[in-house]
Motif scaffolding. Sequence first.
Motif, PDB file in Angstrom:
ATOM      1  N   THR A  49       0.831  -1.205   0.000  1.00  0.00           N
ATOM      2  CA  THR A  49       0.000   0.000   0.000  1.00  0.00           C
ATOM      3  C   THR A  49       0.864   1.253   0.000  1.00  0.00           C
ATOM      4  O   THR A  49       1.971   1.261   0.551  1.00  0.00           O
ATOM      5  N   ARG A  50       0.335   2.283  -0.637  1.00  0.00           N
ATOM      6  CA  ARG A  50       1.008   3.596  -0.644  1.00  0.00           C
ATOM      7  C   ARG A  50      -0.059   4.642  -0.372  1.00  0.00           C
ATOM      8  O   ARG A  50      -1.062   4.742  -1.084  1.00  0.00           O
ATOM      9  N   TRP A  51       0.122   5.425   0.661  1.00  0.00           N
ATOM     10  CA  TRP A  51      -0.814   6.459   1.119  1.00  0.00           C
ATOM     11  C   TRP A  51      -0.226   7.789   0.695  1.00  0.00           C
ATOM     12  O   TRP A  51       0.889   8.129   1.068  1.00  0.00           O
ATOM     13  N   GLU A  52      -0.988   8.560  -0.116  1.00  0.00           N
ATOM     14  CA  GLU A  52      -0.493   9.831  -0.640  1.00  0.00           C
ATOM     15  C   GLU A  52      -1.490  10.944  -0.375  1.00  0.00           C
ATOM     16  O   GLU A  52      -2.696  10.718  -0.391  1.00  0.00           O
ATOM     17  N   GLY A  53      -0.967  12.126  -0.142  1.00  0.00           N
ATOM     18  CA  GLY A  53      -1.779  13.325   0.016  1.00  0.00           C
ATOM     19  C   GLY A  53      -1.074  14.497  -0.634  1.00  0.00           C
ATOM     20  O   GLY A  53       0.148  14.612  -0.531  1.00  0.00           O
ATOM     21  N   ASN A  54      -1.793  15.325  -1.350  1.00  0.00           N
ATOM     22  CA  ASN A  54      -1.206  16.459  -2.077  1.00  0.00           C
ATOM     23  C   ASN A  54      -0.108  16.009  -3.030  1.00  0.00           C
ATOM     24  O   ASN A  54       0.885  16.696  -3.228  1.00  0.00           O
ATOM     25  N   GLY A  55      -0.242  14.798  -3.591  1.00  0.00           N
ATOM     26  CA  GLY A  55       0.745  14.290  -4.545  1.00  0.00           C
ATOM     27  C   GLY A  55       2.037  13.821  -3.912  1.00  0.00           C
ATOM     28  O   GLY A  55       2.972  13.475  -4.615  1.00  0.00           O
ATOM     29  N   ALA A  56       2.136  13.847  -2.600  1.00  0.00           N
ATOM     30  CA  ALA A  56       3.366  13.430  -1.926  1.00  0.00           C
ATOM     31  C   ALA A  56       3.104  12.155  -1.118  1.00  0.00           C
ATOM     32  O   ALA A  56       2.054  12.015  -0.499  1.00  0.00           O
ATOM     33  N   PRO A  57       4.063  11.223  -1.114  1.00  0.00           N
ATOM     34  CA  PRO A  57       3.893  10.010  -0.320  1.00  0.00           C
ATOM     35  C   PRO A  57       3.843  10.334   1.166  1.00  0.00           C
ATOM     36  O   PRO A  57       4.593  11.169   1.663  1.00  0.00           O
ATOM     37  N   MET A  58       2.911   9.687   1.866  1.00  0.00           N
ATOM     38  CA  MET A  58       2.778   9.893   3.309  1.00  0.00           C
ATOM     39  C   MET A  58       3.174   8.640   4.088  1.00  0.00           C
ATOM     40  O   MET A  58       3.739   8.743   5.164  1.00  0.00           O
ATOM     41  N   ALA A  59       2.867   7.468   3.545  1.00  0.00           N
ATOM     42  CA  ALA A  59       3.199   6.226   4.236  1.00  0.00           C
ATOM     43  C   ALA A  59       3.105   5.058   3.270  1.00  0.00           C
ATOM     44  O   ALA A  59       2.322   5.089   2.324  1.00  0.00           O
ATOM     45  N   ALA A 130     -11.687  15.320  -0.063  1.00  0.00           N
ATOM     46  CA  ALA A 130     -11.076  16.386   0.739  1.00  0.00           C
ATOM     47  C   ALA A 130     -11.953  16.638   1.959  1.00  0.00           C
ATOM     48  O   ALA A 130     -13.160  16.420   1.946  1.00  0.00           O
ATOM     49  N   THR A 131     -11.305  17.057   3.025  1.00  0.00           N
ATOM     50  CA  THR A 131     -12.020  17.431   4.248  1.00  0.00           C
ATOM     51  C   THR A 131     -11.619  18.864   4.586  1.00  0.00           C
ATOM     52  O   THR A 131     -10.678  19.408   3.996  1.00  0.00           O
ATOM     53  N   PRO A 132     -12.273  19.488   5.546  1.00  0.00           N
ATOM     54  CA  PRO A 132     -11.843  20.842   5.931  1.00  0.00           C
ATOM     55  C   PRO A 132     -10.397  20.872   6.420  1.00  0.00           C
ATOM     56  O   PRO A 132      -9.725  21.894   6.328  1.00  0.00           O
ATOM     57  N   ASP A 133      -9.894  19.731   6.905  1.00  0.00           N
ATOM     58  CA  ASP A 133      -8.534  19.685   7.441  1.00  0.00           C
ATOM     59  C   ASP A 133      -7.497  19.159   6.461  1.00  0.00           C
ATOM     60  O   ASP A 133      -6.298  19.241   6.730  1.00  0.00           O
ATOM     61  N   SER A 134      -7.920  18.575   5.328  1.00  0.00           N
ATOM     62  CA  SER A 134      -6.930  17.970   4.434  1.00  0.00           C
ATOM     63  C   SER A 134      -7.397  17.998   2.985  1.00  0.00           C
ATOM     64  O   SER A 134      -8.586  18.071   2.689  1.00  0.00           O
ATOM     65  N   ALA A 135      -6.421  17.891   2.108  1.00  0.00           N
ATOM     66  CA  ALA A 135      -6.689  17.788   0.670  1.00  0.00           C
ATOM     67  C   ALA A 135      -7.100  16.346   0.360  1.00  0.00           C
ATOM     68  O   ALA A 135      -6.977  15.472   1.216  1.00  0.00           O
ATOM     69  N   PRO A 136      -7.579  16.091  -0.839  1.00  0.00           N
ATOM     70  CA  PRO A 136      -7.904  14.707  -1.196  1.00  0.00           C
ATOM     71  C   PRO A 136      -6.677  13.809  -1.051  1.00  0.00           C
ATOM     72  O   PRO A 136      -5.541  14.252  -1.247  1.00  0.00           O
ATOM     73  N   ARG A 137      -6.925  12.563  -0.718  1.00  0.00           N
ATOM     74  CA  ARG A 137      -5.842  11.594  -0.529  1.00  0.00           C
ATOM     75  C   ARG A 137      -6.139  10.363  -1.370  1.00  0.00           C
ATOM     76  O   ARG A 137      -7.269  10.111  -1.738  1.00  0.00           O
ATOM     77  N   THR A 138      -5.095   9.572  -1.616  1.00  0.00           N
ATOM     78  CA  THR A 138      -5.250   8.356  -2.406  1.00  0.00           C
ATOM     79  C   THR A 138      -4.508   7.216  -1.715  1.00  0.00           C
ATOM     80  O   THR A 138      -3.370   7.383  -1.264  1.00  0.00           O
ATOM     81  N   LEU A 139      -5.163   6.082  -1.655  1.00  0.00           N
ATOM     82  CA  LEU A 139      -4.536   4.850  -1.172  1.00  0.00           C
ATOM     83  C   LEU A 139      -4.392   3.949  -2.386  1.00  0.00           C
ATOM     84  O   LEU A 139      -5.387   3.580  -3.011  1.00  0.00           O
ATOM     85  N   THR A 140      -3.155   3.642  -2.752  1.00  0.00           N
ATOM     86  CA  THR A 140      -2.887   2.767  -3.885  1.00  0.00           C
ATOM     87  C   THR A 140      -2.499   1.397  -3.342  1.00  0.00           C
ATOM     88  O   THR A 140      -1.662   1.293  -2.440  1.00  0.00           O
ATOM     89  N   ILE A 141      -3.117   0.349  -3.897  1.00  0.00           N
ATOM     90  CA  ILE A 141      -2.910  -1.015  -3.431  1.00  0.00           C
ATOM     91  C   ILE A 141      -2.472  -1.873  -4.603  1.00  0.00           C
ATOM     92  O   ILE A 141      -3.076  -1.828  -5.677  1.00  0.00           O
ATOM     93  N   SER A 142      -1.427  -2.659  -4.402  1.00  0.00           N
ATOM     94  CA  SER A 142      -1.034  -3.688  -5.366  1.00  0.00           C
ATOM     95  C   SER A 142      -1.117  -5.006  -4.630  1.00  0.00           C
ATOM     96  O   SER A 142      -0.568  -5.149  -3.536  1.00  0.00           O
ATOM     97  N   ALA A 143      -1.807  -5.981  -5.225  1.00  0.00           N
ATOM     98  CA  ALA A 143      -1.967  -7.292  -4.594  1.00  0.00           C
ATOM     99  C   ALA A 143      -1.353  -8.358  -5.493  1.00  0.00           C
ATOM    100  O   ALA A 143      -1.526  -8.331  -6.706  1.00  0.00           O
ATOM    101  N   VAL A 144      -0.598  -9.274  -4.883  1.00  0.00           N
ATOM    102  CA  VAL A 144      -0.046 -10.416  -5.608  1.00  0.00           C
ATOM    103  C   VAL A 144      -0.288 -11.674  -4.789  1.00  0.00           C
ATOM    104  O   VAL A 144      -0.387 -11.623  -3.561  1.00  0.00           O
ATOM    105  N   GLU A 145      -0.374 -12.805  -5.479  1.00  0.00           N
ATOM    106  CA  GLU A 145      -0.532 -14.064  -4.767  1.00  0.00           C
ATOM    107  C   GLU A 145       0.815 -14.457  -4.181  1.00  0.00           C
ATOM    108  O   GLU A 145       1.863 -14.228  -4.765  1.00  0.00           O
TER     109      GLU A 145
END
Length: 155
Positions: A49-59, A130-145
């Motif tokens: 998983t990759r957690w991003e906000g404002n186009g920057a990786p967060m976790a 987006a929330t009043p406290d943050s910009a939109p965020r994206t969680l990207t997931i890659s799954a493999v067997e």
Amino acid sequence: MLNAVAPSRHRRALAIAILPVGLAFIAGAAHAASPGTAKPEPAIYQLVTRWEGNGAPMANATVCLKADTPATIRDAAKTGGDAWEFGFHVTPAAGDLLQVDVAARFGDHPVVHEVVRGKPGEPMAVRFPATPDSAPRTLTISAVEGCPAAARKTG
């Protein structure tokens, strides 16, 4: 001379009635113990998983889980109630796709519950509004067997 008493009609009828039940029980136990009838183990999947906000990786995080068994990733940096928590549930889908059920919470507040489908190894995105406290965020997931991350740790 032997003085044996012949079994009564009731005892003989009871023995004849019980014999098939006993044989069925023995046959069922033997069938259940045979290796060909064992239930196959569910597949294991690795989620990256990759957690991003404002186009920057967060976790980033990697978790391995069995099909039909939920897994949770929680922001370990937060010890209070206001931490991000992501729940995942992976199942195979039609057409060689994987289905990932994603439930995200912030503290006690559910934020997103979405199901995404994709080919193994291809990124699947879950968008957070987006929330009043943050910009939109994206969680990207890659799954493999399988679980390549565990193999790297032990090998």
